[in-house]
Enzyme design. Structure first.
Site, short mmCIF file in Angstrom:
data_model
loop_
_atom_site.label_atom_id
_atom_site.label_comp_id
_atom_site.label_asym_id
_atom_site.label_seq_id
_atom_site.Cartn_x
_atom_site.Cartn_y
_atom_site.Cartn_z
N PRO A 278 0.84 -1.21 0.00
CA PRO A 278 0.00 0.00 0.00
C PRO A 278 0.87 1.26 0.00
O PRO A 278 1.83 1.35 0.76
CB PRO A 278 -0.78 -0.11 1.31
CG PRO A 278 -0.71 -1.55 1.70
CD PRO A 278 0.59 -2.06 1.15
N GLU A 279 0.54 2.21 -0.85
CA GLU A 279 1.27 3.47 -0.86
C GLU A 279 0.47 4.51 -0.07
O GLU A 279 -0.59 4.20 0.49
CB GLU A 279 1.55 3.87 -2.32
CG GLU A 279 2.32 2.75 -3.03
CD GLU A 279 3.01 3.14 -4.33
OE1 GLU A 279 3.27 4.33 -4.54
OE2 GLU A 279 3.30 2.22 -5.13
N LYS B 80 3.34 5.99 4.93
CA LYS B 80 2.75 4.65 4.89
C LYS B 80 2.39 4.13 6.28
O LYS B 80 2.07 2.96 6.43
CB LYS B 80 3.73 3.69 4.22
CG LYS B 80 4.04 4.05 2.77
CD LYS B 80 5.05 3.07 2.20
CE LYS B 80 5.41 3.46 0.77
NZ LYS B 80 6.44 2.56 0.22
N ASN C 283 6.41 1.99 -5.12
CA ASN C 283 6.93 1.63 -6.43
C ASN C 283 6.13 2.20 -7.60
O ASN C 283 6.69 2.58 -8.62
CB ASN C 283 6.97 0.11 -6.52
CG ASN C 283 8.21 -0.37 -7.23
OD1 ASN C 283 9.19 0.37 -7.31
ND2 ASN C 283 8.17 -1.57 -7.75
N ARG D 299 13.74 -3.61 -6.02
CA ARG D 299 12.38 -3.24 -6.44
C ARG D 299 12.39 -2.98 -7.94
O ARG D 299 13.37 -2.48 -8.50
CB ARG D 299 11.91 -1.96 -5.71
CG ARG D 299 11.86 -2.10 -4.20
CD ARG D 299 10.89 -3.17 -3.70
NE ARG D 299 9.52 -2.93 -4.13
CZ ARG D 299 8.65 -2.16 -3.47
NH1 ARG D 299 9.01 -1.53 -2.39
NH2 ARG D 299 7.41 -2.01 -3.93
#
Ligand code: ZN
Length: 323
Positions: A2-3, A52, A220, A313
């Site tokens: 989750p961003e 976050k 990301n 990532r």
């Protein structure tokens, strides 16, 4: 993972349904039993997202800090609020007028479409409506680390990276480690803090945007999209990025974050209307410039989007637009 937009939406859910309420706190799984006992029976007085992480304040001065990490999710059931975008993404309401969704549109409560006590809403990387509950409160499903229960709403947390009780000064320390979050503070000072940090770092801008001590909330997806929108090479060292471009990155993040909170989706393309906008809300493949589009033609220049791995990532970018 989750961003920032997801965590802000979750904090809003808590603000609406838990703040001002006495809460029974338990740990059905048992791993958080001691922490739950410290909070049980107290009233929630504030819900705050920073990047976050989410912080819930209780009336006796203790806080609950939650970081969902990659696998964490909240399941809300009972009297919960889902805006039309969630309903549309879950395919439950078909052609909702998604563009009508605005921040604070809590009148879009499920209560208005009936059976609120049977509703179950999952909030994690994306929101989704789950099978309705049969009775309230529902039995915990799976490994529930913490359950927060009021007379008519329950929130179950599974799989978080962090779930801990903190003293106020520990909360201050946790927040001090984080870079600015434009939804909390869009002042010139916050922008300046971001700009100054980037200006002294030899690290690539792609890594800096993901560093929560530099700027809070970007993950990301937003990282890749922000860099494309700025037409910026991800490998550019922070200190070599022109100041006006760094400022625009901050302002664009503020813009995209607000849209994310409003729509519940990481909507990173501009200018979509009608069917294209609806498709983009419903489908990740239709709402991003570069994210998850490795090998596909760039929407601007046609060059194949590149995927590389940076700091474990995946990083997507257009080698021509972002040369
Ligand atoms: Zn391109």
């Amino acid at each position: 993972m989750p961003e920032g937009h997801s965590v802000h939406r979750i904090a809003r859910q808590f603000a609406q349904h838990f703040v001002g309420r006495r809460v029974a706190v338990s740990s059905p799984q048992g791993r958080f039993a001691a922490g739950a006992a410290q909070l049980d029976g107290h009233t929630v007085v504030a819900a705050q997202a920073v990047g976050k992480q989410m912080f819930l304040e209780f009336d006796h001065g203790l806080w609950l800090r939650i970081h969902l990490g990659i696998y964490g999710a909240w399941d809300f059931a009972g009297d919960v609020t889902a805006d039309p975008t969630v309903l549309a993404a879950g395919g439950r309401m078909g052609q909702t007028n998604q563009k009508g969704t605005v921040v604070g549109a809590h009148e879009d409560s499920l209560a208005s479409i009936g059976a609120p006590r049977r509703t179950r809403l999952r909030m994690a990387e994306r929101d989704s409506l789950e099978q309705p509950i049969e009775s309230f409160p529902p039995e915990p499903i799976g490994q529930v680390r913490v359950r927060l229960l009021t007379d008519d709403t329950v929130a179950d947390l599974r799989g978080p990276t962090a779930c801990e009780v903190l003293e106020p000064q520990q909360v201050d320390a946790a927040i001090a480690k984080l870079g600015p979050d434009p939804l909390l503070d869009d002042s010139a000072d916050a922008e300046e803090r971001f700009v100054a940090t980037v200006a002294r770092k030899p690290t690539s801008i792609a890594l800096l945007l993901m560093d929560q001590s530099v700027v809070a909330g970007i993950g990301n997806v937003y990282r890749a999209e922000l860099l494309f929108r700025a037409r910026l090479n991800p490998h550019t060292p922070g200190r070599d990025v022109p100041t006006d471009v760094v400022r625009e990155l901050w302002r664009d993040w503020a813009r995209l974050l607000r849209i994310g909170v409003e729509t519940g989706q990481m909507m990173t393309m501009d200018g979509l209307e009608g069917e294209a906008y609806r498709a983009a809300l419903a489908n990740r493949a239709d709402r991003h410039w570069v994210y998850h589009r490795a090998g596909e033609p760039c929407r601007v220049c046609g060059t194949h989007i590149v995927l590389e791995v940076a700091a474990a990532r995946k990083l997507y970018w257009c080698p021509r637009c972002q040369a």
